[in-house]
Design a protein around this motif. Sequence first.
Motif, PDB file in Angstrom:
ATOM      1  N   ILE A  24      -3.944  -4.758 -22.260  1.00 50.13           N
ATOM      2  CA  ILE A  24      -4.450  -3.644 -21.415  1.00 50.13           C
ATOM      3  C   ILE A  24      -3.116  -3.030 -20.970  1.00 50.13           C
ATOM      4  CG2 ILE A  24      -5.475  -2.874 -19.708  1.00 50.13           C
ATOM      5  CD1 ILE A  24      -7.827  -4.752 -20.165  1.00 50.13           C
ATOM      6  N   VAL A  25      -2.370  -3.872 -20.294  1.00 52.14           N
ATOM      7  CA  VAL A  25      -1.038  -3.354 -19.846  1.00 52.14           C
ATOM      8  C   VAL A  25      -0.143  -2.793 -20.720  1.00 52.14           C
ATOM      9  CG1 VAL A  25       1.190  -3.917 -18.473  1.00 52.14           C
ATOM     10  CG2 VAL A  25      -1.085  -4.809 -17.827  1.00 52.14           C
ATOM     11  N   ASP A  26      -0.055  -3.415 -21.877  1.00 55.28           N
ATOM     12  CA  ASP A  26       0.822  -3.000 -23.072  1.00 55.28           C
ATOM     13  C   ASP A  26       0.336  -1.619 -23.507  1.00 55.28           C
ATOM     14  OD1 ASP A  26       2.263  -5.163 -22.960  1.00 55.28           O
ATOM     15  OD2 ASP A  26       1.800  -5.995 -24.741  1.00 55.28           O
ATOM     16  N   TRP A  27      -0.952  -1.599 -23.960  1.00 59.94           N
ATOM     17  CA  TRP A  27      -1.561  -0.427 -24.524  1.00 59.94           C
ATOM     18  C   TRP A  27      -1.496   0.939 -23.309  1.00 59.94           C
ATOM     19  CZ3 TRP A  27      -1.467   0.808 -29.264  1.00 59.94           C
ATOM     20  CH2 TRP A  27      -1.441  -0.234 -30.062  1.00 59.94           C
ATOM     21  N   SER A  28      -1.746   0.445 -22.135  1.00 58.93           N
ATOM     22  CA  SER A  28      -1.657   1.479 -21.119  1.00 58.93           C
ATOM     23  C   SER A  28      -0.200   2.057 -21.119  1.00 58.93           C
ATOM     24  CB  SER A  28      -1.874   0.833 -19.815  1.00 58.93           C
ATOM     25  OG  SER A  28      -3.330   0.420 -19.859  1.00 58.93           O
TER      26      SER A  28
END
Length: 263
Positions: A24-28
């Motif tokens: 989630i952090v990466d894609w955000s």
Amino acid sequence: MARVKRRIYQILEVDAEGDWVSRIVDWSLVSLICANIAALILASVDVIHQAYPRAFFIFEAVSTAIFTVEYALRVWCCTENSRYSHPIKGRVKSVFSPIQLMDLAAIIPFYLVFLGVDLRAMRLARLLARFLRLSRYFSGLRTLGRVLQAKRYELFTVLMVLAALLVLASCLMYFAEKDAQPEGFSSIPAAMWWTIVTLTTVGYGDVFPVTPVGRLLAGGIAVMGIGIFALPAGILGSGFLLEVERARSGPRFCPHCGEVIND
């Protein structure tokens, strides 16, 4: 605190299978980088930028704040990596690593505004830095970087050959055409424009030789351009094939010392 640092490192760097928080952090962050690139492109349109100047500035400020926090966290938790385990030397080494320098280049231009630097002059640097940041999240871009690194000497050799050919062809065309076309071939630098568009097979037709000697030279230069400009494609193609084969076979280890063999 050590457990928190380890977890932050796992979220930002490791991206282990099944770690949905890390994903989630990466894609955000990827989405935010893409949104920044889109905003920088739209801000270059004066009508749009003049209509919403405050919105662009707020979005830039919030994005830079997020990227700054991310950068600080990466520097703080980088000691979890064995390459940067030393609390001081490790962090210094991490800060000067290529990917960390790209992260830093993406946030510095915003703060330079407060030092009197014109933000508009930094648009290209910000756009390039934030685009390069995507390599952190996409293996294809990292593969391209490894190919360029591995084939840098071959590419440099081809570049030197192209530069020598450019200068030589421009000199020959200048002396062949300067009397017949003093405007189009007024100097050797002016002749370089024709040489570049001919070697790259673009051929805009705005400048072209009219003398028999000039046309003979032009034919030879055009043929050489086709062959010379095919060399970088072949070098990069072989490099990509080598990287793909290396990725499929996995890392090789030295039977004596156990270190990974990179060549």
